[in-house]
Design a protein around this motif. Structure first.
Motif, PDB file in Angstrom:
ATOM      1  N   CYS A 161       1.801  -8.898   3.778  1.00  0.00           N
ATOM      2  CA  CYS A 161       2.106  -7.636   3.106  1.00  0.00           C
ATOM      3  C   CYS A 161       3.206  -7.764   2.056  1.00  0.00           C
ATOM      4  N   ASP A 172       3.330  -7.626  10.868  1.00  0.00           N
ATOM      5  CA  ASP A 172       2.684  -8.279   9.725  1.00  0.00           C
ATOM      6  C   ASP A 172       2.553  -9.741  10.138  1.00  0.00           C
ATOM      7  N   LYS A 217       2.569   1.698   5.042  1.00  0.00           N
ATOM      8  CA  LYS A 217       1.846   1.668   6.327  1.00  0.00           C
ATOM      9  C   LYS A 217       2.681   2.354   7.412  1.00  0.00           C
ATOM     10  N   ASN A 221      10.223  -6.726   3.963  1.00  0.00           N
ATOM     11  CA  ASN A 221       9.239  -5.863   4.609  1.00  0.00           C
ATOM     12  C   ASN A 221       9.865  -5.061   5.747  1.00  0.00           C
ATOM     13  N   GLU A 260       6.204  -2.761  -0.494  1.00  0.00           N
ATOM     14  CA  GLU A 260       5.715  -1.414  -0.780  1.00  0.00           C
ATOM     15  C   GLU A 260       4.551  -1.047   0.137  1.00  0.00           C
ATOM     16  N   ALA A 261       3.644  -2.010   0.352  1.00  0.00           N
ATOM     17  CA  ALA A 261       2.478  -1.753   1.201  1.00  0.00           C
ATOM     18  C   ALA A 261       2.870  -1.615   2.669  1.00  0.00           C
ATOM     19  N   TYR A 262       3.789  -2.475   3.117  1.00  0.00           N
ATOM     20  CA  TYR A 262       4.204  -2.395   4.523  1.00  0.00           C
ATOM     21  C   TYR A 262       4.973  -1.093   4.771  1.00  0.00           C
ATOM     22  N   ASN A 275      -5.473   1.424   8.072  1.00  0.00           N
ATOM     23  CA  ASN A 275      -4.447   2.369   8.515  1.00  0.00           C
ATOM     24  C   ASN A 275      -4.988   3.473   9.426  1.00  0.00           C
TER      25      ASN A 275
END
Length: 390
Positions: free
Chosen positions: A176, A171, A184, A214, A179-181, A149
């Protein structure tokens, strides 16, 4: 741009067409581009001009005929690519050059045999060069989903300094989790210098079936463009599905996010793309699949007949489907049989329905589905004093 508007970047004609066996000719591409413009998408990625003379001609033809949407051409961070895109887009009312480079350590090492510093230099040169041709330049950080990141924020900051108006955060491998995307995108919104001068864009692949989730997580965290395709077509398992993101945002108004897409054209556009590409839409596909508004379980059918909202969160007319389908199978109940029979002109009493239903089950156990012709035969077999009135 209004804070509650999400731009729809359609890449059916570029990323979507990369599906093996789905090649479109220029005439087909032009027709689809015209429909996309009518549909209300904000950006049409018309192709990758340097890739072949045919693709160059298609982008050029689309640039001439599209009146409302921005027309975009893809390029690598290579001068000849950018020049080809600029020539192809010369007659576009609103041209955009989409250029970029891989930013994950995997891409930097294995694709480019380079360093982070070297990739930043190439990115800045590409955006700066594209800016000499058009005002609207989109920078993509390929494999951003697996990019650190802090480095991603740095290269995006440098791209904005060089003139980028849109930052595409792909992505690329569909790796991903939502939650992670989303995190980011939030990180970039908070840490990219000059972010107020650019729009963050989500470009998510569907390798784990998470492309739509996502993309929605991305716009909930500050992105204001989603890159998608009709029917979700695209590389490997496909891209984010345009019809899904449009209807997710519309069905959740509390998000205060929406698009300019005319949803009533979704179903017909889906059929058009499917037929042109020779790629059938799976029956259980959300929004536009043949079974999206079909009911065969007796419990579901009874509920839908009484009130559509019991089992449907979308009115089929909102996406261009005429009506829900009540499919008669061995799992169907009396309510569904009476409903279909009434549509054929048969008004049955409760006792008559009991007799007809027993005969119906015999038919249903012999076949997957009981059609209208079978219902007429069932009535005849029961020797009931009922006649179709229509």
């Amino acid at each position: 741009m209004n804070a509650d508007k999400v731009q729809v970047f359609d890449t059916t004609l570029r990323d979507g067409e990369q599906v093996p066996g789905c090649k479109l000719n220029t005439h087909q591409k032009v027709l689809i581009a015209q429909r996309l413009d009518e549909l209300g998408v904000d950006v049409i990625e018309a192709g990758f001009p340097i890739s072949s003379p045919g693709d160059f001609a298609s982008v050029q033809a689309i640039a001439r005929i599209v009146k409302n949407a921005t027309v975009c051409g893809l390029s690598r961070a290579v001068k000849s690519d950018i020049e080809a895109a600029a020539r192809a887009l010369e007659h576009a009312v609103k041209p955009r050059i989409h250029t970029g480079i891989g930013t994950s350590d995997s891409h930097i090492k294995h694709k480019f045999n380079s360093t982070r510093e070297g990739v930043v230099e190439r990115a800045v040169e590409a955006v700066s060069f594209a800016k000499t041709f058009v005002d609207d330049v989109e920078f993509y950080a390929e494999d951003a989903g697996r990019t650190d990141n802090e480095f991603l924020a740095y290269i995006c900051s440098e791209a904005i300094k060089a003139g980028a108006t849109v930052l595409n955060i792909p992505d690329t491998t569909g790796y991903c989790l939502p939650e992670a995307y989303g995190a980011k995108i939030k990180y970039l919104k908070e840490n990219v210098h000059g972010i107020e001068k650019a729009i963050l864009s989500c470009h998510c692949h569907n390798d784990l079936g998470l492309a739509t989730a996502n993309s929605i997580a991305g716009v909930m965290n500050g992105a204001r463009q989603i890159e998608c395709t009709i029917n979700g077509v695209g590389e490997r398992a496909g891209n984010t599905s345009l019809e899904e993101i449009v209807m997710v945002l519309r069905q959740h108004p509390y998000l205060n996010l929406d698009t300019n897409v005319d949803s009533k054209l979704l179903y017909s556009t889906s059929r058009m793309v499917s037929e042109s590409m020779g790629m059938p839409v799976q029956p259980n596909k959300a929004i536009v699949g043949a079974n999206a508004f079909a009911h065969s379980s007796g419990i579901h059918q009874d509920g839908v007949i009484k009130n559509r909202e019991t089992y449907e969160i979308i009115d089929p007319k909102d996406v261009g489907v005429t009506e829900s389908a009540i499919v008669l199978t061995a799992r169907s109940g009396r309510a569904a049989l009476a409903y279909r029979a009434k549509n054929l002109g048969y008004e049955l009493t409760k006792l008559q329905l009991d007799d007809v239903y027993n005969e119906f089950l015999v038919f249903a156990d012999r076949s997957k589905e009981v059609c209208d012709g079978d219902i007429h035969q069932i009535m005849e077999n029961c020797k009931l004093n009922v006649r179709a009135t229509a």
